[in-house]
Design an enzyme around this catalytic site. Structure first.
Site, PDB file in Angstrom:
ATOM      1  N   TYR A 245      24.722  19.536 -41.032  1.00 15.12           N
ATOM      2  CA  TYR A 245      25.368  19.870 -42.303  1.00 15.12           C
ATOM      3  C   TYR A 245      26.142  18.698 -42.895  1.00 15.12           C
ATOM      4  CZ  TYR A 245      23.963  24.690 -41.543  1.00 15.12           C
ATOM      5  OH  TYR A 245      23.228  25.830 -41.376  1.00 15.12           O
TER       6      TYR A 245
ATOM      7  N   LYS B 150      24.125  30.307 -48.527  1.00  9.67           N
ATOM      8  CA  LYS B 150      23.233  29.143 -48.467  1.00  9.67           C
ATOM      9  C   LYS B 150      21.792  29.504 -48.807  1.00  9.67           C
ATOM     10  CE  LYS B 150      26.095  26.501 -45.282  1.00  9.67           C
ATOM     11  NZ  LYS B 150      26.996  27.543 -44.778  1.00  9.67           N
TER      12      LYS B 150
ATOM     13  N   ASN C 235      20.406  21.344 -36.173  1.00 14.79           N
ATOM     14  CA  ASN C 235      21.135  22.012 -37.245  1.00 14.79           C
ATOM     15  C   ASN C 235      22.163  21.001 -37.749  1.00 14.79           C
ATOM     16  OD1 ASN C 235      19.696  24.221 -36.396  1.00 14.79           O
ATOM     17  ND2 ASN C 235      21.454  25.459 -35.789  1.00 14.79           N
TER      18      ASN C 235
ATOM     19  N   ASP D 282      27.675  33.660 -37.111  1.00 18.32           N
ATOM     20  CA  ASP D 282      27.896  33.784 -38.548  1.00 18.32           C
ATOM     21  C   ASP D 282      26.951  34.794 -39.207  1.00 18.32           C
ATOM     22  OD1 ASP D 282      29.003  32.935 -41.063  1.00 18.32           O
ATOM     23  OD2 ASP D 282      27.257  31.644 -41.368  1.00 18.32           O
TER      24      ASP D 282
ATOM     25  N   GLU E 211      18.145  23.771 -39.363  1.00 14.81           N
ATOM     26  CA  GLU E 211      19.167  24.176 -40.331  1.00 14.81           C
ATOM     27  C   GLU E 211      19.677  22.967 -41.081  1.00 14.81           C
ATOM     28  OE1 GLU E 211      22.488  26.619 -39.037  1.00 14.81           O
ATOM     29  OE2 GLU E 211      21.177  27.873 -37.800  1.00 14.81           O
TER      30      GLU E 211
ATOM     31  N   ASN F   4      20.711  29.192 -29.827  1.00  9.42           N
ATOM     32  CA  ASN F   4      21.130  28.584 -31.086  1.00  9.42           C
ATOM     33  C   ASN F   4      22.539  28.033 -30.938  1.00  9.42           C
ATOM     34  OD1 ASN F   4      20.879  28.076 -34.074  1.00  9.42           O
ATOM     35  ND2 ASN F   4      22.730  29.319 -34.042  1.00  9.42           N
ATOM     36  N   GLU F   5      22.697  26.753 -31.173  1.00  8.85           N
ATOM     37  CA  GLU F   5      23.988  26.081 -31.209  1.00  8.85           C
ATOM     38  C   GLU F   5      24.884  26.387 -30.018  1.00  8.85           C
ATOM     39  OE1 GLU F   5      25.787  26.408 -35.083  1.00  8.85           O
ATOM     40  OE2 GLU F   5      24.334  24.978 -35.866  1.00  8.85           O
TER      41      GLU F   5
HETATM   42  C1  GCB Z   1      25.080  27.338 -38.252  1.00 11.36           C
HETATM   43  C2  GCB Z   1      24.631  28.595 -37.618  1.00 11.36           C
HETATM   44  C3  GCB Z   1      24.266  29.649 -38.644  1.00 11.36           C
HETATM   45  C4  GCB Z   1      25.284  29.630 -39.779  1.00 11.36           C
HETATM   46  C5  GCB Z   1      25.215  28.285 -40.436  1.00 11.36           C
HETATM   47  C6  GCB Z   1      26.212  28.133 -41.581  1.00 11.36           C
HETATM   48  O1  GCB Z   1      25.135  26.294 -37.692  1.00 11.36           O
HETATM   49  O2  GCB Z   1      23.579  28.414 -36.713  1.00 11.36           O
HETATM   50  O3  GCB Z   1      24.205  30.889 -38.018  1.00 11.36           O
HETATM   51  O4  GCB Z   1      25.072  30.656 -40.684  1.00 11.36           O
HETATM   52  O5  GCB Z   1      25.520  27.295 -39.519  1.00 11.36           O
HETATM   53  O6  GCB Z   1      25.895  28.426 -42.701  1.00 11.36           O
HETATM   54  O7  GCB Z   1      27.340  27.734 -41.308  1.00 11.36           O
END
Ligand code: GCB
Length: 603
Positions: free
Chosen positions: A474, A576, A472, A167, A512, A417-418
């Site tokens: 959300y 973000k 990470n 991303d 994150e 990462n992820e």
């Molecule tokens: C993630 C990624 C990061 C993205 C972020 C997002 O999990 O590691 O690169 O920018 O989410 O904002 O979705």
């Protein structure tokens, strides 16, 4: 061992460096015919473009911005007479993602991997006391055999297009400083230090690699230039009495000077500023100099208007000032190692850095942030691209650790990462990467990787390898956003309870968490994308963090808004940021300032 020295180019009695930054000739090569057409000798119909910078955001046409393929750079460099008899090289801060370098038409270097420096040795090809032509062919196509991963597709109009599995915009080109360097034949190739604190004193063990047999002397100077320790030999221990330790946000840097001597004559002299400190993970704590720390800060990007991912000294300065103002003490170099100068600044400012190798996109998806939460599986680590990918990944780990190992600021290595971790096939891959990092780092800093949403306590096959578990998450954004926030909080707590149940006796940090927020959007009551929602979302996350004693840090996503590929999920980039892309605060910045300034160091 790498074929070239990763030491940052410095001037000294024996060394010269000249900046090659400026306007270079530039042209695209959509047909990929530059090599056969002899462009290594000089490129045709060239435009002029700044170095360092990403090429994409200067132009006003979309074909250039979205270009995938070969791109060529050219400049002239004068190599002075006084360099004859020395080693002469061109040091590229990076070339994204792969490069071939030619001097006066002769091939002098190849490099794969877009975020670490390399040197092109031109000693035997350079014309001395004359102007030399440097040509660099770069390719910016994404694949599954190189990191970061993605694919390159061909559109119906015949044009190629990059599809990242990550991303951030696929900025590319000569994005970091380029330098002409000259150094003696017998020179300091590498220096490695490791620290031990002994009461009020420090013992720094060191090892130096040189290219000859002459004796080596290492001298340590304090910030007032006073000599505080000296040792003879390529390996040894430097005893610093009443040492000034490098502390979080209270840095002290000694100058370590390595001299290769022939009797009284100095054959080579190389100096580095080094902070004396220890890093250790003990139980659930991350210890700096034996004291626990709580990480407060950001996942960042090298990203700004106009120059894209290009290193800009002014942007770097502003970023550190914003981070100091808000009360941060750390950041992650998501999702690739940054320009050398940023670590030097972090050393000076006392910031803690999680240094990340560009291993992002190891999950086949264009929107892994969405799809990970659906339980999608892509069997990424079972593909036949894996052996080549692993080779490139391991080399990037070696280049990163070799380059960054002496920085006091670097307290952990983030090795992926992820990635997709729900499949057993990931395990042997991870084991090799984690073992290599351990072997390369004499300081044995903690290793970690950022766990994607579907890497859960009962699905992730790889977390046992991480010395620090980096999450990470959300909840409240990609999952159960808006009015469902109460369910998001419950689901978040349910996951954390499961982790707690595992009793891992290891620190957890959030690398994150974040909510896209449009800087101009206000709404009472809140809606997603408004400044009010970002704050409510963050408050919810912090309530969860503050409930578990094994959570030892919070690095919000992201420091600033940044450019991504266009799409229905992104409004001209990822929003973000706690700061806008122009580095002005959103409302959440004031909320963080209050929280971080009042959190004790060992939260
Ligand atoms: C993630 C990624 C990061 C993205 C972020 C997002 O999990 O590691 O690169 O920018 O989410 O904002 O979705």
């Amino acid at each position: 061992m790498l074929q070239y020295s990763m030491l940052y180019p410095k001037q000294s009695v024996s060394r010269r460096t000249v900046s090659m930054d400026g306007m270079w000739k530039f042209c695209l090569d959509p047909e990929g015919k530059g090599t056969e057409n002899g462009w290594a000798d000089g490129i045709p119909q060239a435009d002029l473009i700044p170095v360092p910078a990403s090429f994409q955001d200067f132009y006003t046409d979309k074909d250039t911005r979205e270009y995938a393929g070969d791109l060529w750079y050219e400049t002239d460099v004068f190599v002075p007479e006084e360099y004859a008899g020395k080693n002469v090289a061109i040091r590229f801060g990076c070339a994204t993602h792969r490069a071939e370098v030619y001097l006066n038409g002769v091939h002098v270097a190849s490099h794969v991997g877009g975020f670490l420096p390399f040197m092109a040795d031109i000693t035997n090809v350079a014309r001395y006391n004359a102007v030399n032509k440097v040509v660099v062919k770069i390719n910016n196509e994404l694949s599954e055999t190189n990191i970061p991963c993605g694919k390159t597709k061909v559109l119906s109009n015949g044009k190629k297009m990059n599809s990242p599995y990550f991303d951030f915009f696929n900025y590319s080109g000569l994005q970091r400083p380029v330098k002409l360097v000259a150094y003696p034949k017998e020179y300091v190739f590498d220096l490695t230090v490791d620290h031990r604190i002994n009461g009020r004193d420090a013992e720094v063990s060191y090892s130096v690699v040189t290219t000859g047999e002459h004796p080596v002397e290492v001298t340590v100077y304090d910030e007032d230039g006073r000599e505080v320790a000296v040792s003879q030999g390529k390996e040894g221990i430097l005893h610093i009495e009443n040492a000034h330790l490098w502390q979080v946000r209270n840095a002290y840097l000694y100058t370590f000077t390595v001299r290769i001597k022939d009797e009284e004559e100095v054959l080579d002299e190389y100096s580095e500023e080094i902070g004396v400190r220890t890093v250790e993970v003990k139980g659930k704590d991350i210890l700096i100099n034996g004291s626990p720390v709580y990480l407060k800060g950001f996942g960042k990007h090298e990203d700004s208007d106009i120059v894209g991912r290009g290193f800009h000294i002014g942007v770097m300065k502003r970023d550190f000032e914003c981070m100091k103002w808000i009360g941060a003490n750390s950041f992650r170099t998501s999702h690739y190692p940054y320009s050398d100068e940023i670590y030097q600044m972090a050393d000076r400012e006392g910031f803690l850095v999680i240094d990340e190798v560009p291993a992002v996109g190891l999950f086949e998806s264009l929107m892994n942030f969405m799809e990970a939460s659906t339980g999608k599986k892509t069997a990424f680590f079972a593909k036949d691209t894996i052996p080549e990918l692993l080779e490139n990944h391991l080399r990037a780990v070696e280049e990163m650790i070799t380059r960054d190992k002496n920085h006091a600021c670097v307290i952990a290595w983030s090795l992926l990462n992820e990635p997709e971790t729900t499949d057993e096939a990931a395990v042997p891959y991870f084991e090799k990467v984690f073992a290599r990092a351990h072997e390369l780092d004499v300081q044995k800093r903690p290793r970690t990787f950022a766990l994607i949403m579907n890497s859960l306590p009962d699905t992730c096959k790889c977390y046992h390898l991480a010395d620090v578990i980096s999450m990470n998450r959300y909840y409240g954004w990609y999952l159960m956003g808006g009015y469902e926030m109460c369910d998001a909080e419950a689901a978040f707590r349910a996951e954390m309870d499961k982790w707690a149940g595992k009793d891992l006796d290891r620190p957890f940090i959030f690398t994150e968490y974040g909510a896209d927020t449009y800087a101009a959007e206000h709404k009472l009551p809140s809606v997603m994308w408004s400044q009010e929602y970002q704050k409510e979302y963050l408050e919810m996350c912090h309530r969860v963090f503050d409930s578990y004693d094994f959570i030892k840090g919070e690095q919000v996503w992201n420091f600033a808004d940044f450019q991504t590929t266009e799409g229905i999920m992104r409004v001209n980039g990822n929003k973000k940021g706690i700061f806008t892309r122009q580095r002005q605060p959103k409302d959440a910045a004031f909320y963080f300032k209050e929280r971080w300034e009042s959190l004790p160091l060992n939260h």
